[in-house]
Design an enzyme around this catalytic site. Structure first.
Site, PDB file in Angstrom:
ATOM      1  N   LYS A 181     -17.360 -33.340  39.001  1.00  0.00           N
ATOM      2  CA  LYS A 181     -16.291 -32.828  38.228  1.00  0.00           C
ATOM      3  C   LYS A 181     -15.423 -31.831  38.686  1.00  0.00           C
ATOM      4  CE  LYS A 181     -14.964 -30.587  34.572  1.00  0.00           C
ATOM      5  NZ  LYS A 181     -13.398 -30.342  34.929  1.00  0.00           N
ATOM      6  N   SER A 234     -18.837 -20.327  34.814  1.00  0.00           N
ATOM      7  CA  SER A 234     -19.075 -18.963  34.277  1.00  0.00           C
ATOM      8  C   SER A 234     -20.375 -18.918  33.570  1.00  0.00           C
ATOM      9  CB  SER A 234     -18.146 -18.964  33.167  1.00  0.00           C
ATOM     10  OG  SER A 234     -18.206 -19.835  32.229  1.00  0.00           O
ATOM     11  N   THR A 235     -20.870 -17.875  33.273  1.00  0.00           N
ATOM     12  CA  THR A 235     -22.213 -17.653  32.822  1.00  0.00           C
ATOM     13  C   THR A 235     -22.327 -18.202  31.237  1.00  0.00           C
ATOM     14  OG1 THR A 235     -22.659 -15.607  34.242  1.00  0.00           O
ATOM     15  CG2 THR A 235     -23.872 -15.837  32.027  1.00  0.00           C
ATOM     16  N   GLY A 238     -22.643 -21.799  31.908  1.00  0.00           N
ATOM     17  CA  GLY A 238     -24.018 -21.765  32.521  1.00  0.00           C
ATOM     18  C   GLY A 238     -25.153 -21.893  31.481  1.00  0.00           C
ATOM     19  N   CYS A 289     -16.668 -15.064  42.590  1.00  0.00           N
ATOM     20  CA  CYS A 289     -17.809 -14.908  41.867  1.00  0.00           C
ATOM     21  C   CYS A 289     -18.580 -13.616  42.414  1.00  0.00           C
ATOM     22  CB  CYS A 289     -18.828 -16.057  41.739  1.00  0.00           C
ATOM     23  SG  CYS A 289     -18.872 -16.750  43.536  1.00  0.00           S
ATOM     24  N   GLU A 386     -16.915  -9.348  33.755  1.00  0.00           N
ATOM     25  CA  GLU A 386     -16.249  -9.801  35.228  1.00  0.00           C
ATOM     26  C   GLU A 386     -14.909 -10.060  34.548  1.00  0.00           C
ATOM     27  OE1 GLU A 386     -17.399 -14.057  35.867  1.00  0.00           O
ATOM     28  OE2 GLU A 386     -17.477 -13.524  38.074  1.00  0.00           O
TER      29      GLU A 386
HETATM   30  P1  TAP Z   1     -15.799 -22.255  33.875  1.00  0.00           P
HETATM   31  O1  TAP Z   1     -14.795 -22.251  32.610  1.00  0.00           O
HETATM   32  O2  TAP Z   1     -17.633 -22.221  33.253  1.00  0.00           O
HETATM   33  O3  TAP Z   1     -15.761 -23.974  34.263  1.00  0.00           O
HETATM   34  C1  TAP Z   1     -16.457 -24.336  35.453  1.00  0.00           C
HETATM   35  C2  TAP Z   1     -16.453 -25.758  35.540  1.00  0.00           C
HETATM   36  O4  TAP Z   1     -17.166 -26.320  34.525  1.00  0.00           O
HETATM   37  C3  TAP Z   1     -15.117 -26.453  35.229  1.00  0.00           C
HETATM   38  O5  TAP Z   1     -14.993 -27.572  36.086  1.00  0.00           O
HETATM   39  C4  TAP Z   1     -14.918 -26.672  33.879  1.00  0.00           C
HETATM   40  O6  TAP Z   1     -13.983 -27.585  33.434  1.00  0.00           O
HETATM   41  C5  TAP Z   1     -16.253 -26.932  33.473  1.00  0.00           C
HETATM   42  N1  TAP Z   1     -16.893 -26.945  32.037  1.00  0.00           N
HETATM   43  C6  TAP Z   1     -16.235 -26.230  31.075  1.00  0.00           C
HETATM   44  N2  TAP Z   1     -16.819 -26.095  29.903  1.00  0.00           N
HETATM   45  C7  TAP Z   1     -17.907 -26.853  30.110  1.00  0.00           C
HETATM   46  C8  TAP Z   1     -19.070 -27.538  29.516  1.00  0.00           C
HETATM   47  N3  TAP Z   1     -19.101 -27.132  28.082  1.00  0.00           N
HETATM   48  N4  TAP Z   1     -19.793 -28.200  29.912  1.00  0.00           N
HETATM   49  C9  TAP Z   1     -19.765 -28.579  31.571  1.00  0.00           C
HETATM   50  N5  TAP Z   1     -18.810 -28.211  31.978  1.00  0.00           N
HETATM   51  C10 TAP Z   1     -17.841 -27.462  31.525  1.00  0.00           C
HETATM   52  O7  TAP Z   1     -15.802 -21.299  35.026  1.00  0.00           O
HETATM   53  P2  TAP Z   1     -14.369 -21.108  35.619  1.00  0.00           P
HETATM   54  O8  TAP Z   1     -13.482 -20.364  34.643  1.00  0.00           O
HETATM   55  O9  TAP Z   1     -13.685 -22.412  36.108  1.00  0.00           O
HETATM   56  O10 TAP Z   1     -14.797 -20.318  36.900  1.00  0.00           O
HETATM   57  C11 TAP Z   1     -14.851 -18.931  37.025  1.00  0.00           C
HETATM   58  C12 TAP Z   1     -16.143 -18.542  36.962  1.00  0.00           C
HETATM   59  O11 TAP Z   1     -17.165 -19.313  37.916  1.00  0.00           O
HETATM   60  C13 TAP Z   1     -16.672 -17.194  37.155  1.00  0.00           C
HETATM   61  O12 TAP Z   1     -17.577 -16.797  36.085  1.00  0.00           O
HETATM   62  C14 TAP Z   1     -17.041 -17.144  38.486  1.00  0.00           C
HETATM   63  O13 TAP Z   1     -17.839 -15.970  38.735  1.00  0.00           O
HETATM   64  C15 TAP Z   1     -18.005 -18.481  38.619  1.00  0.00           C
HETATM   65  N6  TAP Z   1     -18.008 -18.887  40.050  1.00  0.00           N
HETATM   66  C16 TAP Z   1     -19.362 -18.621  40.418  1.00  0.00           C
HETATM   67  C17 TAP Z   1     -19.667 -18.765  41.671  1.00  0.00           C
HETATM   68  C18 TAP Z   1     -21.249 -18.907  42.395  1.00  0.00           C
HETATM   69  S1  TAP Z   1     -21.410 -19.635  43.545  1.00  0.00           S
HETATM   70  N7  TAP Z   1     -21.896 -18.189  41.845  1.00  0.00           N
HETATM   71  C19 TAP Z   1     -18.672 -19.481  42.444  1.00  0.00           C
HETATM   72  C20 TAP Z   1     -17.218 -19.623  41.961  1.00  0.00           C
HETATM   73  C21 TAP Z   1     -17.277 -19.362  40.712  1.00  0.00           C
HETATM   74  P3  TAP Z   1     -12.511 -26.956  33.172  1.00  0.00           P
HETATM   75  O14 TAP Z   1     -11.989 -26.597  34.596  1.00  0.00           O
HETATM   76  O15 TAP Z   1     -11.668 -28.341  32.537  1.00  0.00           O
HETATM   77  O16 TAP Z   1     -12.408 -26.031  32.054  1.00  0.00           O
END
Ligand code: TAP
Length: 481
Positions: A181, A234-235, A238, A289, A386
């Site tokens: 997804k 996001s944490t 996660g 990240c 963050e």
């Molecule tokens: P999230 O809001 O956590 O979303 C990540 C993914 O999870 C998206 O596809 C999101 O869908 C989905 N999602 C949201 N709620 C969910 C749930 N309850 N159960 C399962 N999936 C769910 O993070 P983001 O805002 O997209 O990304 C930013 C974060 O990612 C930052 O904290 C960043 O540090 C982290 N990140 C970490 C890494 C590594 S390698 N450590 C790399 C890149 C990013 P939607 O898009 O539809 O909300």
């Protein structure tokens, strides 16, 4: 000195957008229950309509992945699987320009980065794992380690194609099938990747792509037919996923957030360090990240480094992501812009001094100027949380021990940078920094052969390298050892 550049926009004509996209299940694009729109964050124009996958669609995708796993993929010799991965890598290279332009349109990142970083690295991940597919018996996990089954993968919006490659390539190389997804705001390169799977004649059902929002991600993670979950995001999410998987007993790897320290010692070459600071926090608008979002600079050179940093920030060009001269593109969504603005506001409210590069912001779209905060204390939110945007918080230190203590004073542990001429100091720091990656005199370097991942609230498990294979093999069961 600031150079003026004429506009140099990359042509969009290489991209053939469809009005609407279905879900990629069982090798074909199929209709789903409802739809949503994906927009360009730089112009707010609607790019396409994308299908929202509900629980019944996720069910179909998992069933297709299971069938492909049992009938085709898990039984296929590694050298044959490797050929498919190699073919996918070649097609990514052949369609690199199309992928880069589409990524910049949907994500807002500068074409210079999608063209020179995201897409070449995505191809490199497929090439690298193509090489592993027939050598898994030599990876140190037993003579013929087995795959896990159907893998549910959920990825974020900051490196849409690259995060897909980090997830899909090792999973397939190890003999698993996938339901992935992509993020709600950046689904388009994943859907183009689906076309690439068709072009590569990948057996139907080996890769399935379900677009949607957090609820779709939840349905993938919770599905009883999924054997392993791989999540980047996001944490907060996660932690939810860790809880859900703990009760179901599914295997899980989590790549989460970060608040990396970029540590500059007084003997570091100042100009080089300033380039590293800029790359560390303004690359990809700080939507990284492992961004070096906390600058720790030795007190004796702080004024000099900060003056040079402000001068350099004054030359950054912000604007059209498709312009080849652009350094800083658009913020990915209004929600992310609001989050960055709120946290930057808290920095001022808590007493830190804010300075933003004097770059004009376009009228339409989502933009935030490269910004640096000084007079930051460790208690400030901008030093702890963050921000995931182009905002740098500066702290100072006097001794290496103080630098280590401040750098490690965070719930995260994904990455860190060290800038010094002394090799012994680099090694001393690297052995004390609680971070999955420590870069020395450079920052934000990635390679498929190098494992990446975090400590503490930055998650667990590694992606890339030999270590990354472990997440997709039945290592706990011992394979055929
Ligand atoms: P999230 O809001 O956590 O979303 C990540 C993914 O999870 C998206 O596809 C999101 O869908 C989905 N999602 C949201 N709620 C969910 C749930 N309850 N159960 C399962 N999936 C769910 O993070 P983001 O805002 O997209 O990304 C930013 C974060 O990612 C930052 O904290 C960043 O540090 C982290 N990140 C970490 C890494 C590594 S390698 N450590 C790399 C890149 C990013 P939607 O898009 O539809 O909300």
């Amino acid at each position: 000195m600031r150079f003026e550049y004429s506009p140099a926009p990359e042509s969009r004509s290489v991209v053939r957008l469809r009005d609407s996209y279905g879900l990629f299940i069982g090798g074909s694009f199929v209709a789903g229950s409802s739809a949503f729109k994906t927009i360009s964050p730089a112009t707010e124009e609607v790019l396409a309509e994308v299908t929202h996958a509900g629980p019944e669609d996720v069910d179909r995708a998992v069933a297709a992945a299971r069938q492909a796993y049992e009938r085709v993929w898990s039984a296929m010799p590694g050298r044959e699987r490797g050929k498919y991965l190699f073919r996918i890598a070649r097609i990514i290279q052949e369609r690199a320009r199309e992928l880069a332009v589409l990524e910049s349109m949907d994500n807002g990142k500068p074409i210079r980065e999608s063209r020179d970083v995201d897409v070449p690295l995505a191809a490199a991940h497929f090439f690298y794992h193509a090489g592993w597919a027939d050598k898994l018996g030599y990876a140190g996990f037993g003579p013929s380690p087995r795959p896990l089954g159907v893998v549910g993968q959920v990825i974020p919006w900051n490196f849409p194609l690259l995060m897909l490659a980090w997830k899909v390539a090792p999973a397939l190389a190890c003999g698993n099938t996938v339901v992935l997804k992509p993020a709600e705001t950046t689904p388009l390169t994943a859907l183009l990747f689906a076309e690439i799977c068709q072009q590569a004649d990948l057996p139907p059902g080996v890769v399935n792509i379900v677009t949607g929002d957090g609820a779709t991600g939840q349905a993938v993670v919770a599905h009883p037919g999924v054997d392993k979950v791989a999540f980047t995001g996001s944490t907060a999410v996660g932690k939810e996923i860790a809880r859900a998987c703990a009760v179901s007993g599914k295997r899980v790897t989590l790549e989460l957030g970060g608040k990396a320290a970029n540590v500059v010692f007084d003997d570091a070459p100042a100009d080089q360090a300033v380039e590293g600071i800029v790359n560390g926090i303004f690359f990809n608008q700080g939507h990284v990240c492992c961004a070096g979002s906390r600058l720790l600079v030795q007190e004796s050179v702080a004024d000099e480094v900060l003056a040079a940093l402000r001068r350099r920030m004054g030359t950054l060009r912000l604007g059209d992501p498709l312009d080849k001269n652009t350094d800083v593109g658009a913020i990915n969504s209004r929600a992310q812009l609001d989050k960055i603005s709120e946290l930057a506001g808290s920095g001022e409210a808590e007493g830190a001094a804010r300075w933003s590069a004097p770059c004009p912001l376009p009228d339409r779209g989502f933009w935030f100027p490269p910004t640096v905060f000084t007079e930051v204390s460790q208690a400030h939110r901008i030093a702890r949380e963050e921000i995931f945007g182009p905002v740098l918080s500066v702290l100072t230190f006097r001794t290496p021990a103080e630098a280590v203590e401040k750098a490690n004073n965070t719930p995260y542990g994904l990455s860190a940078g060290v800038w010094t001429e002394k090799g012994s100091l680099i090694l001393w720091m690297a052995s004390r920094l609680r971070a999955g990656v420590v870069w020395a005199n450079t920052f934000n370097r990635f390679d498929p052969s190098s494992p990446f991942g975090g400590y503490k609230e930055s998650g667990f498990g590694r992606e890339g390298g030999r270590h990354g294979l472990e997440a997709y093999l039945d290592v706990v069961g011992g394979g055929d050892v």
